[in-house]
Write a protein that holds these residues in place. Structure first.
Motif, PDB file in Angstrom:
ATOM      1  N   ASN A 199      48.597  32.617 -14.929  1.00  8.43           N
ATOM      2  CA  ASN A 199      48.833  33.731 -14.294  1.00  8.43           C
ATOM      3  C   ASN A 199      48.340  33.744 -12.816  1.00  8.43           C
ATOM      4  N   GLY A 200      47.725  32.353 -12.464  1.00  7.55           N
ATOM      5  CA  GLY A 200      47.199  32.137 -11.235  1.00  7.55           C
ATOM      6  C   GLY A 200      46.103  32.813 -10.748  1.00  7.55           C
ATOM      7  N   GLU A 201      45.241  33.069 -11.806  1.00  8.60           N
ATOM      8  CA  GLU A 201      44.080  34.036 -11.438  1.00  8.60           C
ATOM      9  C   GLU A 201      42.690  33.329 -12.071  1.00  8.60           C
ATOM     10  N   ASN A 202      42.773  32.167 -12.450  1.00  7.03           N
ATOM     11  CA  ASN A 202      41.710  31.745 -13.291  1.00  7.03           C
ATOM     12  C   ASN A 202      40.394  31.815 -12.422  1.00  7.03           C
ATOM     13  N   PRO A 203      39.399  32.241 -12.827  1.00  5.75           N
ATOM     14  CA  PRO A 203      38.105  32.310 -12.052  1.00  5.75           C
ATOM     15  C   PRO A 203      37.277  31.042 -12.116  1.00  5.75           C
ATOM     16  N   PHE A 204      37.827  30.194 -13.064  1.00  3.39           N
ATOM     17  CA  PHE A 204      37.273  28.745 -13.211  1.00  3.39           C
ATOM     18  C   PHE A 204      37.825  27.694 -12.637  1.00  3.39           C
ATOM     19  N   ILE A 205      37.328  27.226 -11.422  1.00  2.00           N
ATOM     20  CA  ILE A 205      38.104  26.056 -10.593  1.00  2.00           C
ATOM     21  C   ILE A 205      37.710  24.903 -10.672  1.00  2.00           C
ATOM     22  N   GLN A 206      38.403  23.917  -9.979  1.00  2.32           N
ATOM     23  CA  GLN A 206      37.716  22.672  -9.894  1.00  2.32           C
ATOM     24  C   GLN A 206      36.670  22.268  -8.683  1.00  2.32           C
TER      25      GLN A 206
ATOM     26  N   PHE B 221      42.468  45.118 -12.920  1.00  2.00           N
ATOM     27  CA  PHE B 221      41.596  44.896 -14.206  1.00  2.00           C
ATOM     28  C   PHE B 221      41.653  46.091 -15.222  1.00  2.00           C
ATOM     29  N   ARG B 222      42.620  45.867 -16.026  1.00  2.13           N
ATOM     30  CA  ARG B 222      42.925  47.041 -17.108  1.00  2.13           C
ATOM     31  C   ARG B 222      42.835  46.616 -18.433  1.00  2.13           C
ATOM     32  N   PHE B 223      42.701  45.172 -18.438  1.00  2.21           N
ATOM     33  CA  PHE B 223      42.696  44.290 -19.884  1.00  2.21           C
ATOM     34  C   PHE B 223      44.124  44.625 -20.510  1.00  2.21           C
ATOM     35  N   ARG B 224      45.147  45.053 -19.855  1.00  2.00           N
ATOM     36  CA  ARG B 224      46.541  45.009 -20.308  1.00  2.00           C
ATOM     37  C   ARG B 224      46.832  43.657 -20.515  1.00  2.00           C
ATOM     38  N   ARG B 225      46.642  42.797 -19.961  1.00  2.00           N
ATOM     39  CA  ARG B 225      47.452  41.550 -19.957  1.00  2.00           C
ATOM     40  C   ARG B 225      46.293  40.429 -20.842  1.00  2.00           C
ATOM     41  N   ALA B 226      45.646  40.948 -21.434  1.00  2.00           N
ATOM     42  CA  ALA B 226      44.763  39.981 -22.352  1.00  2.00           C
ATOM     43  C   ALA B 226      45.568  39.078 -23.274  1.00  2.00           C
ATOM     44  N   THR B 227      45.100  38.067 -23.693  1.00  2.00           N
ATOM     45  CA  THR B 227      45.842  37.106 -24.306  1.00  2.00           C
ATOM     46  C   THR B 227      44.811  36.552 -25.603  1.00  2.00           C
ATOM     47  N   VAL B 228      43.849  36.948 -25.625  1.00  2.00           N
ATOM     48  CA  VAL B 228      42.705  36.774 -27.118  1.00  2.00           C
ATOM     49  C   VAL B 228      43.033  37.499 -28.035  1.00  2.00           C
ATOM     50  N   ALA B 229      43.023  37.050 -29.499  1.00  2.00           N
ATOM     51  CA  ALA B 229      43.021  37.633 -30.711  1.00  2.00           C
ATOM     52  C   ALA B 229      41.710  37.703 -30.988  1.00  2.00           C
ATOM     53  N   CYS B 230      41.330  38.958 -31.785  1.00  2.00           N
ATOM     54  CA  CYS B 230      39.968  39.236 -32.136  1.00  2.00           C
ATOM     55  C   CYS B 230      40.106  38.662 -33.563  1.00  2.00           C
ATOM     56  N   THR B 231      39.486  37.512 -33.752  1.00  2.00           N
ATOM     57  CA  THR B 231      39.373  36.703 -35.231  1.00  2.00           C
ATOM     58  C   THR B 231      38.047  36.982 -35.762  1.00  2.00           C
ATOM     59  N   ALA B 232      38.123  36.648 -37.216  1.00  2.00           N
ATOM     60  CA  ALA B 232      36.898  36.558 -37.896  1.00  2.00           C
ATOM     61  C   ALA B 232      36.027  35.595 -37.373  1.00  2.00           C
TER      62      ALA B 232
ATOM     63  N   ASN C 157      39.936  42.088 -24.993  1.00  2.00           N
ATOM     64  CA  ASN C 157      39.734  40.678 -24.305  1.00  2.00           C
ATOM     65  C   ASN C 157      40.567  40.260 -23.559  1.00  2.00           C
ATOM     66  N   TYR C 158      39.915  40.130 -22.112  1.00  2.00           N
ATOM     67  CA  TYR C 158      41.025  39.724 -21.221  1.00  2.00           C
ATOM     68  C   TYR C 158      40.596  38.461 -20.916  1.00  2.00           C
ATOM     69  N   ARG C 159      41.730  37.397 -20.759  1.00  2.00           N
ATOM     70  CA  ARG C 159      41.586  35.846 -20.225  1.00  2.00           C
ATOM     71  C   ARG C 159      42.631  35.657 -19.032  1.00  2.00           C
ATOM     72  N   VAL C 160      41.877  34.840 -18.132  1.00  2.00           N
ATOM     73  CA  VAL C 160      42.884  34.755 -16.961  1.00  2.00           C
ATOM     74  C   VAL C 160      42.791  32.943 -16.807  1.00  2.00           C
ATOM     75  N   GLY C 161      44.072  32.478 -16.507  1.00  2.00           N
ATOM     76  CA  GLY C 161      44.080  30.972 -16.457  1.00  2.00           C
ATOM     77  C   GLY C 161      45.171  30.553 -15.624  1.00  2.00           C
ATOM     78  N   TYR C 162      45.398  29.285 -15.539  1.00  2.00           N
ATOM     79  CA  TYR C 162      46.326  28.962 -14.295  1.00  2.00           C
ATOM     80  C   TYR C 162      47.904  29.500 -14.567  1.00  2.00           C
TER      81      TYR C 162
END
Length: 391
Positions: free
Chosen positions: A313-320, A3-14, A306-311
């Motif tokens: 990249n196969g690592e989403n911590p929010f599951i069904q 977990f290095r926050f390198r693969r983050a996908t969230v933009a910092c918006t106003a 800002n680091y986000r994980v989802g389906y």
């Protein structure tokens, strides 16, 4: 994955920076518990920690947001028996949060998890005052200008499994009226409501999602009132974006309606009406953050805050969540197929065209919005009934 926050996908918006509402309900007193000891001095942020600290905005047994985070902290405890795991419940989203984190640092913590949306300001303050401590905050984004190498945020793309749960709701409803009890109109909540409706509509074009806003993450009286309001309108499937979930689930079950859960597996509260839900499985991600910090290789927001994980990249911590007894094999198969589809590079619950309540095209046909775009969503899609509160 480290977990290095390198693969983050969230933009910092106003917009996201401005919406520093609480992502979990508040209470005034903090309670603590801890386990026992370990480790030695430090150099890089987080390295050589004697303890890991977790602050929760609510109680650890809320059948929801805080329970899921607490369970994740206990997996860290199992993974690192030589580290003390310090937890504090009912930590408000104000200066008290910084005070509690400081007390954890005094006990040897060089890794702190601030687990509520509204803990961001306190987390940034503590990180700035303690550059040798890794501070990670759950669910927010860090705006440009507040970036330091020892702080970052993390979250899962919660709307993906919520979309799948919407399919279960769309298949189960007899009235074509679904209900959604939510707290605050932050982007996470809006994305969930929209995804739920889009999932339901994908299998039942007549399905509509009726919303009720409580302006509170955990107020049982308001939750009970909201649930009764929805039931009185003929809603027969109810879900929620609340921290503590028991009140809504119990009231829905008592009325003989179906429940879709959120944050944690609360199927035991609705043995007849439980369909499925979405729940956090924080343990692997929490553990990975600690591993990275302990190794001295945490790079925090030096690269991207800002680091986000989802389906995708196969690592989403929010599951069904598990299925309930009334869910048919046909519905389970439809959900499995939809999960495969939205997990693909060209997939998303929000593949265009997506129109809002006024019929305006928000996502053009064929467009696949990225995680950063959806983390700033500010409109209800067509099929959602109810207006967003005006700020």
């Amino acid at each position: 994955m480290r977990f290095r926050f390198r693969r983050a996908t969230v933009a910092c918006t106003a917009l996201a920076a401005a919406l520093t509402l609480a992502a979990a309900g508040c209470s005034s007193a903090a309670s603590h518990d801890s386990t026992t000891s370990g480790a030695s001095g430090s150099s890089a942020p987080g390295k050589g920690s004697k303890a890991v600290g977790f602050i929760f905005v609510g109680p650890k047994d809320d059948y929801g947001y805080n329970q899921a985070a607490y369970e994740g902290s206990q997996e860290v405890k199992k993974a690192f028996p030589d580290l003390q795991v310090i937890t504090a419940e009912n930590v408000p989203e104000d200066d008290n949060a910084a005070r509690v984190m400081d007390s954890m640092i005094q006990k040897g913590a060089k890794i702190i998890f601030a687990t509520s949306y509204g803990h961001l300001d306190a987390a940034l303050k503590v990180a700035a005052e303690h550059p040798d401590v890794v501070v990670v905050q759950q669910g927010n984004v860090i705006a440009n200008g507040k970036v330091t190498a020892n702080v970052g945020t993390y979250f899962g793309t919660v709307y993906e499994p919520v979309y799948l749960a919407g399919i279960a709701a769309g298949k189960a409803t007899k009235t074509n009226k679904l209900g959604y009890v939510y707290a605050f109109p932050i982007p996470q909540t809006i994305a969930n409501i929209d995804a739920f409706e889009l999932g339901a509509k994908s299998v039942n074009p007549a399905a509509k999602t009726y919303t009720v806003n409580t302006s509170n993450w955990c107020d049982p009286a308001k939750q009970a009132q909201a649930t009764q309001s929805l039931l009185s309108q003929g809603v027969d499937v109810i879900t929620q974006h609340q921290d503590c979930t028991a009140t809504v689930i119990k009231a829905t079950e008592a009325a003989g309606a179906y429940t879709v859960g959120y944050h944690a597996d609360a199927s035991s509260l609705a043995p007849k009406g439980w369909l499925t839900g979405s729940q956090w499985a924080w343990g692997p991600l929490y553990t990975d953050i600690v591993k990275t910090a302990e190794a001295g290789t945490f790079t925090g927001s030096k690269y991207n805050a800002n680091y986000r994980v989802g389906y995708k990249n196969g690592e989403n911590p929010f599951i069904q969540s598990p299925f309930g007894p009334s869910v048919t094999q046909e519905t389970k198969d439809a959900i499995a197929a939809a999960k495969t589809k939205i997990s693909a590079a060209d997939g998303s619950p929000f593949v265009g065209p997506v129109t809002d309540q006024d019929g305006k095209v928000r996502i053009p046909a064929g467009t696949v919005p990225d995680y950063a775009t959806l983390d700033t969503i500010d409109y209800f899609v067509d099929g959602v009934v109810g207006q967003l509160p005006k700020s």
